[in-house]
Each structure stands twice: as C-alpha cells, then as structure tokens.
Motif scaffolding. Structure first.
Motif, PDB file in Angstrom:
ATOM      1  N   HIS A  19       0.818  -1.204   0.000  1.00  0.00           N
ATOM      2  CA  HIS A  19       0.000   0.000   0.000  1.00  0.00           C
ATOM      3  C   HIS A  19       0.857   1.261   0.000  1.00  0.00           C
ATOM      4  O   HIS A  19       0.438   2.295  -0.546  1.00  0.00           O
ATOM      5  CB  HIS A  19      -0.937   0.002   1.204  1.00  0.00           C
ATOM      6  CG  HIS A  19      -2.015  -1.033   1.099  1.00  0.00           C
ATOM      7  ND1 HIS A  19      -2.668  -1.545   2.209  1.00  0.00           N
ATOM      8  CD2 HIS A  19      -2.548  -1.675   0.036  1.00  0.00           C
ATOM      9  CE1 HIS A  19      -3.557  -2.436   1.813  1.00  0.00           C
ATOM     10  NE2 HIS A  19      -3.499  -2.539   0.507  1.00  0.00           N
ATOM     11  N   LEU A  26      -4.090   6.046  -3.560  1.00  0.00           N
ATOM     12  CA  LEU A  26      -5.096   5.672  -2.574  1.00  0.00           C
ATOM     13  C   LEU A  26      -5.624   6.893  -1.836  1.00  0.00           C
ATOM     14  O   LEU A  26      -6.835   7.010  -1.584  1.00  0.00           O
ATOM     15  CB  LEU A  26      -4.514   4.660  -1.583  1.00  0.00           C
ATOM     16  CG  LEU A  26      -4.169   3.271  -2.135  1.00  0.00           C
ATOM     17  CD1 LEU A  26      -3.405   2.463  -1.088  1.00  0.00           C
ATOM     18  CD2 LEU A  26      -5.427   2.523  -2.560  1.00  0.00           C
ATOM     19  N   ASN A  27      -4.733   7.808  -1.484  1.00  0.00           N
ATOM     20  CA  ASN A  27      -5.151   9.043  -0.806  1.00  0.00           C
ATOM     21  C   ASN A  27      -6.090   9.865  -1.690  1.00  0.00           C
ATOM     22  O   ASN A  27      -7.090  10.421  -1.215  1.00  0.00           O
ATOM     23  CB  ASN A  27      -3.933   9.887  -0.438  1.00  0.00           C
ATOM     24  CG  ASN A  27      -3.135   9.289   0.708  1.00  0.00           C
ATOM     25  OD1 ASN A  27      -3.614   8.409   1.414  1.00  0.00           O
ATOM     26  ND2 ASN A  27      -1.908   9.756   0.880  1.00  0.00           N
ATOM     27  N   LEU A  30      -9.492   8.202  -1.788  1.00  0.00           N
ATOM     28  CA  LEU A  30     -10.180   8.433  -0.515  1.00  0.00           C
ATOM     29  C   LEU A  30     -10.742   9.839  -0.454  1.00  0.00           C
ATOM     30  O   LEU A  30     -11.903  10.049  -0.059  1.00  0.00           O
ATOM     31  CB  LEU A  30      -9.198   8.195   0.632  1.00  0.00           C
ATOM     32  CG  LEU A  30      -9.650   8.624   2.030  1.00  0.00           C
ATOM     33  CD1 LEU A  30     -10.891   7.849   2.447  1.00  0.00           C
ATOM     34  CD2 LEU A  30      -8.526   8.413   3.043  1.00  0.00           C
ATOM     35  N   GLN A  31      -9.948  10.821  -0.866  1.00  0.00           N
ATOM     36  CA  GLN A  31     -10.392  12.212  -0.787  1.00  0.00           C
ATOM     37  C   GLN A  31     -11.577  12.471  -1.709  1.00  0.00           C
ATOM     38  O   GLN A  31     -12.509  13.213  -1.362  1.00  0.00           O
ATOM     39  CB  GLN A  31      -9.237  13.153  -1.138  1.00  0.00           C
ATOM     40  CG  GLN A  31      -9.543  14.617  -0.852  1.00  0.00           C
ATOM     41  CD  GLN A  31      -9.912  14.850   0.612  1.00  0.00           C
ATOM     42  OE1 GLN A  31      -9.176  14.482   1.520  1.00  0.00           O
ATOM     43  NE2 GLN A  31     -11.083  15.444   0.854  1.00  0.00           N
ATOM     44  N   LEU A  34     -14.650  11.164   0.071  1.00  0.00           N
ATOM     45  CA  LEU A  34     -15.004  12.035   1.191  1.00  0.00           C
ATOM     46  C   LEU A  34     -15.644  13.331   0.704  1.00  0.00           C
ATOM     47  O   LEU A  34     -16.621  13.824   1.292  1.00  0.00           O
ATOM     48  CB  LEU A  34     -13.762  12.347   2.024  1.00  0.00           C
ATOM     49  CG  LEU A  34     -13.181  11.205   2.851  1.00  0.00           C
ATOM     50  CD1 LEU A  34     -11.869  11.635   3.497  1.00  0.00           C
ATOM     51  CD2 LEU A  34     -14.173  10.740   3.908  1.00  0.00           C
ATOM     52  N   LEU A 246     -16.268   3.630  -0.910  1.00  0.00           N
ATOM     53  CA  LEU A 246     -14.852   3.785  -0.572  1.00  0.00           C
ATOM     54  C   LEU A 246     -14.052   2.562  -0.998  1.00  0.00           C
ATOM     55  O   LEU A 246     -12.968   2.690  -1.589  1.00  0.00           O
ATOM     56  CB  LEU A 246     -14.699   4.030   0.932  1.00  0.00           C
ATOM     57  CG  LEU A 246     -13.256   4.169   1.439  1.00  0.00           C
ATOM     58  CD1 LEU A 246     -12.533   5.300   0.719  1.00  0.00           C
ATOM     59  CD2 LEU A 246     -13.248   4.382   2.949  1.00  0.00           C
ATOM     60  N   GLN A 247     -14.569   1.360  -0.712  1.00  0.00           N
ATOM     61  CA  GLN A 247     -13.851   0.153  -1.120  1.00  0.00           C
ATOM     62  C   GLN A 247     -13.723   0.087  -2.644  1.00  0.00           C
ATOM     63  O   GLN A 247     -12.681  -0.305  -3.180  1.00  0.00           O
ATOM     64  CB  GLN A 247     -14.552  -1.095  -0.592  1.00  0.00           C
ATOM     65  CG  GLN A 247     -14.442  -1.293   0.905  1.00  0.00           C
ATOM     66  CD  GLN A 247     -12.999  -1.407   1.380  1.00  0.00           C
ATOM     67  OE1 GLN A 247     -12.112  -1.825   0.648  1.00  0.00           O
ATOM     68  NE2 GLN A 247     -12.755  -1.004   2.618  1.00  0.00           N
ATOM     69  N   LEU A 250     -10.957   2.432  -3.806  1.00  0.00           N
ATOM     70  CA  LEU A 250      -9.618   1.910  -3.507  1.00  0.00           C
ATOM     71  C   LEU A 250      -9.295   0.707  -4.397  1.00  0.00           C
ATOM     72  O   LEU A 250      -8.156   0.529  -4.842  1.00  0.00           O
ATOM     73  CB  LEU A 250      -9.540   1.535  -2.032  1.00  0.00           C
ATOM     74  CG  LEU A 250      -9.757   2.690  -1.044  1.00  0.00           C
ATOM     75  CD1 LEU A 250      -9.841   2.161   0.379  1.00  0.00           C
ATOM     76  CD2 LEU A 250      -8.669   3.738  -1.163  1.00  0.00           C
TER      77      LEU A 250
END
Length: 382
Positions: A19, A26-27, A30-31, A34, A246-247, A250
């Motif tokens: 990771h 990945l960040n 995620l952002q 969100l 989210l999953q 990613l």
C-alpha cells in the motif's frame, strides 16, 4: 547446511509495503469519496464494476459486500427448492458449504485431485442425482479447476455451474476448441472476494458476482439490493449486500496494479519451482497446462506422517512464516456433522489436510528472501 540470518523480515503478505507504493493514488481516491460523500452506491462502484468486467473479458460484474454473500447470492439466483443438492469439493474453505447450508440447500461433497487440489470431475459425475441443483467449482490457490470437463457435465445434465473464484482472479483457461476464458466467467455465475489478503484485495470486506447473461446480472443486482429494482418495490426476498463506495474507489487503484502483481507472484513461484523441484519429500504445486496460475498461494505437499508439521516448526525457527490451508477437512467440521460423512470417505482431501504447507508469496517478496526460504527447506530435507 548452516543458514545465514534471514533477510528481514519475511512476511506471508506485506500489505503495508504494497500500500505504501500506492499511497498517493489511494489518498486521492479516498479524498474524492469524502468530498462527494456518496458513501453507498456512489459512482466509483459502477466504475469499478465496469473496469473489472473489462479486465475479465467483458462479463457483467455485480459488486457485493463480501465473497460469502457472493456465493449466497449466486445460489439464490438459481431459485432452487429447499433440499436441492449442491456439489462442492471436500477440500475448500468452509464458506463454500456455508452459503448452501444457510439457504436450506444440501452440500454434497466430492473428492479433489491430489495434484491440482481442485474438484475431480469424475467424482462430480458420480455424485449427480435428480436432486442436483448446482456444481460449485473452487479455483483453489490460484489455478482453474478443469473447466472443460465441468462445463461439459453442467451442459449435459442441465445443472448450473458456479465458480468460486475468490483465489484465482485473473487466471484463464484454454479450452480444447481454442477458446480462452477467464476464471469466473465460464459458469452460470462466478463469485469472488476482495478480502484484504486476496490478489485483488480491498482495505476491508468486499465481493462481486460475474456473469455473461444480462438477465442473470439484472436478477443478481436486485437480490443484492433487498430484492428491488426500484426503491421500495421489492420483487424478491434479497440481501443488503453492497460494496461500499470507498472500497470500490480503492479497488480501482489496486486493479490497475493487478497484472504487475500477478507477474511478480509468478516470478516468485518460478524461483521456488527451480529450487524445490528435486528436494526429497517435497512436491511442488502441479500445473494444469490448460490453466494459468496466479498464485494466491504457493502450496507444497510434504511427504511422510507428521513431516509437514515438523517442517513448519523448523521454518518458524528459521524466521519463515507459513500457513496451512486447510488443517481440517470440511466434512470433519462439527457444524457439518449433520451431513453424515465419515472419516476416510474423501481420502485425497484428508491426505492433503495433513500434507499441504503454503509458503510466503506476495509481489514484494525479494529474490533473496525466496532463496533463503528454499534453502531452509533444502536444509530440512538433508
């Protein structure tokens, strides 16, 4: 042989390092989730389904909450009567039986091949009855079961073929007529899991169903969403089984890395093969020439009573972690005693449970680490 200190540290699976290499992407994923705050059925879910479908050669992909739900939903979509028989390999993870049992279906176990670990088509044929509703082929450890024979049996007898593809995402099978198909995309329904340790693993639970039939895909989408095709209008009794946005976001990042990770696993396996093929008392994983192998696990067999456990202890002292998949056959599990199977009924599966040992294999395992593991096994066998 006196072994040097192990290259540090040897892990069965190194998700932290894997990771870390993907952290910026990945960040960002995620952002985005969100910011949009569409945590259930957000756009990333459909995008991931489309991208995974493209990777697998074009089938419909229906994301769901986990691999066990995928098996349950696959069986639900067949609309089988209570008590219908589901043929399942005796050497598998318990979830394959669990899904059938929870629906009031009857698991019918058959033995497996000693070389590939996969379900034996001859045993499947012998187990068929008028009550058989489906065959579940588990593509164990990363290699396809005999899809040629299983598809033929399924078609000849009018019995659905379901593929449990949780360990073989991206593997493919070459049929005698020249057709090549990805594991999970051959039967009526394929299922997979995105449990973090899988070759395509999420950062939590997740799963998916795979089918080439549009009508089956539409039904599976309904069943995974409370049996509804329109909100508050429920045509079927279904499940609440959805892949979180989210999953999915990613997993889109990790899907792009899957071909390279598969190649890295295959390179480690080739290195093990070369070092261990001639070691007395050790059988390296057999390959079906019709199937590719994505090596979710690299699983050897250790000959001799008690020798597998002795080797595992020896390797632990050498700083080498290992795992036994699976130490107890499913028919010996107390939960499934009601099926009435007895010791000795599945000799191959029972023998494998006492002989198999899975070695570390992951995309970031170094050649030095792989060579040290092989040298440790050679030392044990001298």
């Amino acid at each position: 042989m006196i072994l040097p200190a192990p290259p540090s540290p040897i892990l069965l699976l190194d998700l932290v390092a894997e990771h870390a290499a993907l952290q910026p992407a990945l960040n960002e994923a995620l952002q985005e989730v969100l910011t949009a705050a569409a945590f259930i059925q957000g756009p990333a879910v459909g995008q991931f389904a489309a991208e995974l479908g493209e990777y697998l050669g074009g089938p419909h992909v229906i994301p769901c909450a986990n691999g066990t739900d995928a098996l349950t939903l696959a069986l639900m979509s067949l609309r089988l009567p209570v008590g219908a028989e589901i043929i399942i390999p005796a050497f598998t993870y318990v979830a394959t039986l669990e899904a059938a049992a929870l629906l009031g279906l009857r698991p019918v176990l058959v033995d497996v091949r000693h070389d590939t670990f996969n379900i034996d088509p001859a045993a499947v044929e012998a187990a068929l009855t008028p009550r058989t509703g489906a065959i579940i082929a588990v593509h164990l450890f990363g290699q396809c079961a005999d899809l040629e024979a299983l598809r033929t049996i399924s078609t000849r007898h009018g019995v659905a073929l379901i593929e449990d593809n949780a360990q073989a995402i991206g593997a493919n099978f070459q049929f005698a007529g020249g057709e090549t198909a990805f594991a999970g995309a051959v039967g009526e329904v394929g299922t997979t899991s995105f449990f973090p340790s899988k070759n395509l693993g999420g950062l939590g639970d997740g799963g998916a169903l795979i089918t080439r039939a549009p009508a089956r895909a539409a039904l599976l989408r309904q069943l995974a969403n409370h049996g509804q095709s329109q909100k508050y209008h429920h045509q079927y009794i279904g499940l609440n089984s959805r892949l979180d946005t989210l999953q999915a976001a990613l997993l889109r990042v990790k899907l792009r890395q899957l071909p390279a990770n598969t190649a890295a696993r295959q390179a480690v396996a080739a290195r093990y093969d070369a070092a261990l093929a001639a070691v007395p008392g050790i059988a390296i994983p057999a390959r079906d020439p019709r199937s590719s192998h994505v090596f979710h696990q690299y699983t050897i067999q250790v000959e001799g009573p008690g020798r597998r456990d002795e080797l595992q202890l020896f390797l632990r002292k050498c700083g080498v972690p290992t795992m036994i998949y699976y130490p107890l056959p499913v028919h010996a599990q107390p939960a499934y005693a009601y099926l009435g199977y007895r010791a000795g009924q599945f000799p191959v599966a029972e023998a494998l449970c006492g002989a198999v040992l899975s070695l570390p294999i992951h995309p970031l395992l170094t050649t030095e680490q792989a060579d040290y593991i092989s040298a440790s096994i050679q030392s044990f066998s001298e």
